[in-house]
Design an enzyme around this catalytic site. Structure first.
Site, PDB file in Angstrom:
ATOM      1  N   GLY A 110     101.635  79.031  45.436  1.00  0.00           N
ATOM      2  CA  GLY A 110     101.328  80.050  44.271  1.00  0.00           C
ATOM      3  C   GLY A 110     100.928  79.180  42.998  1.00  0.00           C
ATOM      4  O   GLY A 110     101.184  78.015  42.970  1.00  0.00           O
ATOM      5  N   MET A 111     100.429  79.697  41.904  1.00  0.00           N
ATOM      6  CA  MET A 111     100.268  78.997  40.596  1.00  0.00           C
ATOM      7  C   MET A 111     101.254  78.453  40.228  1.00  0.00           C
ATOM      8  O   MET A 111     101.220  77.235  39.890  1.00  0.00           O
ATOM      9  CB  MET A 111      99.686  80.122  39.880  1.00  0.00           C
ATOM     10  CG  MET A 111      98.963  79.580  38.369  1.00  0.00           C
ATOM     11  SD  MET A 111      98.164  80.687  37.254  1.00  0.00           S
ATOM     12  CE  MET A 111      99.515  81.887  37.232  1.00  0.00           C
ATOM     13  N   THR A 164     102.572  90.520  42.369  1.00  0.00           N
ATOM     14  CA  THR A 164     102.274  90.341  40.835  1.00  0.00           C
ATOM     15  C   THR A 164     101.293  91.168  40.478  1.00  0.00           C
ATOM     16  O   THR A 164     100.949  91.517  39.160  1.00  0.00           O
ATOM     17  CB  THR A 164     102.139  88.927  40.291  1.00  0.00           C
ATOM     18  OG1 THR A 164     101.164  88.410  41.081  1.00  0.00           O
ATOM     19  CG2 THR A 164     103.527  88.102  40.315  1.00  0.00           C
ATOM     20  N   ILE A 210     110.016  86.114  53.456  1.00  0.00           N
ATOM     21  CA  ILE A 210     111.244  86.736  52.666  1.00  0.00           C
ATOM     22  C   ILE A 210     111.631  88.152  53.117  1.00  0.00           C
ATOM     23  O   ILE A 210     112.558  88.471  52.808  1.00  0.00           O
ATOM     24  CB  ILE A 210     111.369  86.163  51.243  1.00  0.00           C
ATOM     25  CG1 ILE A 210     110.240  86.885  50.536  1.00  0.00           C
ATOM     26  CG2 ILE A 210     111.404  84.658  51.178  1.00  0.00           C
ATOM     27  CD1 ILE A 210     110.210  86.666  48.936  1.00  0.00           C
ATOM     28  N   TYR A 258     105.902  97.799  39.726  1.00  0.00           N
ATOM     29  CA  TYR A 258     106.152  96.395  39.683  1.00  0.00           C
ATOM     30  C   TYR A 258     107.331  95.962  38.935  1.00  0.00           C
ATOM     31  O   TYR A 258     108.436  95.361  39.357  1.00  0.00           O
ATOM     32  CB  TYR A 258     105.070  95.794  38.942  1.00  0.00           C
ATOM     33  CG  TYR A 258     105.101  94.301  38.474  1.00  0.00           C
ATOM     34  CD1 TYR A 258     105.342  93.372  39.536  1.00  0.00           C
ATOM     35  CD2 TYR A 258     105.268  93.638  37.364  1.00  0.00           C
ATOM     36  CE1 TYR A 258     105.647  91.927  39.382  1.00  0.00           C
ATOM     37  CE2 TYR A 258     105.194  92.585  36.893  1.00  0.00           C
ATOM     38  CZ  TYR A 258     105.523  91.593  38.223  1.00  0.00           C
ATOM     39  OH  TYR A 258     105.784  90.337  37.663  1.00  0.00           O
TER      40      TYR A 258
END
Length: 291
Positions: A15-16, A67, A42, A130
């Site tokens: 990822g970023m 996200t 996970i 979230y």
């Protein structure tokens, strides 16, 4: 405290933030095990413990997350499977391995009703799926690893290796003369490379508990967009403010979620640079990458 034992397992390595973290750790000479969903799912408790037990890391850094804030609202099961249950599975694996765990969390655990920067000790009150999934992830990590964890909350991430607000603005500016951006949400834009360096620094200090880490300063999405356009040298595009209500996104968002970084400064001796400076470097590196 001394730096925890190596190797460091980075979960969410593609990822970023994860890609920056793996690169900087290797440049620092830290033995690193990059793991992404192909190597470690996970969401599966037993296999998470099994895989990590074989690797026997001294540190597990969890930067894996769902996200997409609006996507989480429409698919809560996906959000909780990674952000809450996945975090718990990693914490259990860390407990079995005797590993220290660094877990990334978010400003969205707060409701945004405060009008001064949030401290680590402020009560959680997430507004949407979230934030609730990330809050449950925090609780799982701190419960399973009461003396062996560090939860790092951050916000408004942008980086060279993933989708982010800066890229969205630059892309929109290439096709439109007017950009309408919300002006009633305040936070601190944070460069993923600066955050990755901060995580390495915190691990070296043996930091425990909760730490807030963002680039210095605060702004609105509207002013952030204006700064992006200005720094990128775009002169033929106008940025106009709108309200969150006018934008009409599915998920609720905190109106004010600036994070207080004073504990990070106490632990490391210095704050991160301003978000404007970080943005300038991001744009410079972006130009270099494009050739």
């Amino acid at each position: 405290m001394p730096r925890p034992r190596e190797p460091y397992a980075v979960v969410g390595a593609k990822g970023m933030l994860g890609s920056d973290l793996v690169r900087l750790m290797r440049e620092s000479g830290i033995s690193t095990i990059p793991l992404d969903v192909d190597e470690l799912d996970i969401r599966r408790a037993e296999s998470t413990v099994e895989v990590l037990s074989k690797l026997n890391p001294g540190v597990i850094i969890n930067v894996a997350a769902v996200t997409d804030v609006d996507g989480c609202e429409s698919d809560p099961a996906a959000a909780f499977s990674v952000n809450a249950h996945g975090a718990a599975n990693l914490a259990e694996a860390a407990r079995v391995c005797g590993a220290f765990m660094i877990h990334l969390s978010t400003d969205y655990v707060f409701d945004g009703t405060k009008r001064s920067p949030y401290f680590e000790s402020d009560p959680l009150n997430p507004l949407g799926v979230y934030g609730e999934s990330k809050a449950q992830g925090e609780t799982a990590v701190s419960s399973l690893l009461p003396e062996n964890h560090c939860i790092v909350r951050t916000q408004w991430l942008f980086g060279l290796n993933g989708k982010n607000f800066v890229e969205a603005i630059l892309s929109a500016a290439a096709h439109r003369d007017v950009l309408k951006v919300v002006d009633d949400q305040r936070g601190s834009p944070t460069f993923s490379e600066d955050l990755a360096a901060a995580l390495i620094k915190l691990s070296g200090r043996g930091a425990k508990g909760i730490v807030h880490v963002t680039n210095s300063g605060e702004t609105t999405w509207y002013d952030f967009a204006r700064q992006i356009v200005e720094q990128a040298g775009i002169t033929n595009v106008r940025v106009e403010p709108i309200t969150t209500e006018e934008l009409g996104r599915p998920a609720p968002r905190p109106a004010y979620s600036v994070l207080d970084n004073s504990r990070f400064v106490e632990l490391t001796g210095a704050a991160l640079r301003s978000w404007e400076e970080a943005l300038a470097e991001y744009l410079r590196k972006r130009r270099e990458r494009e050739g």
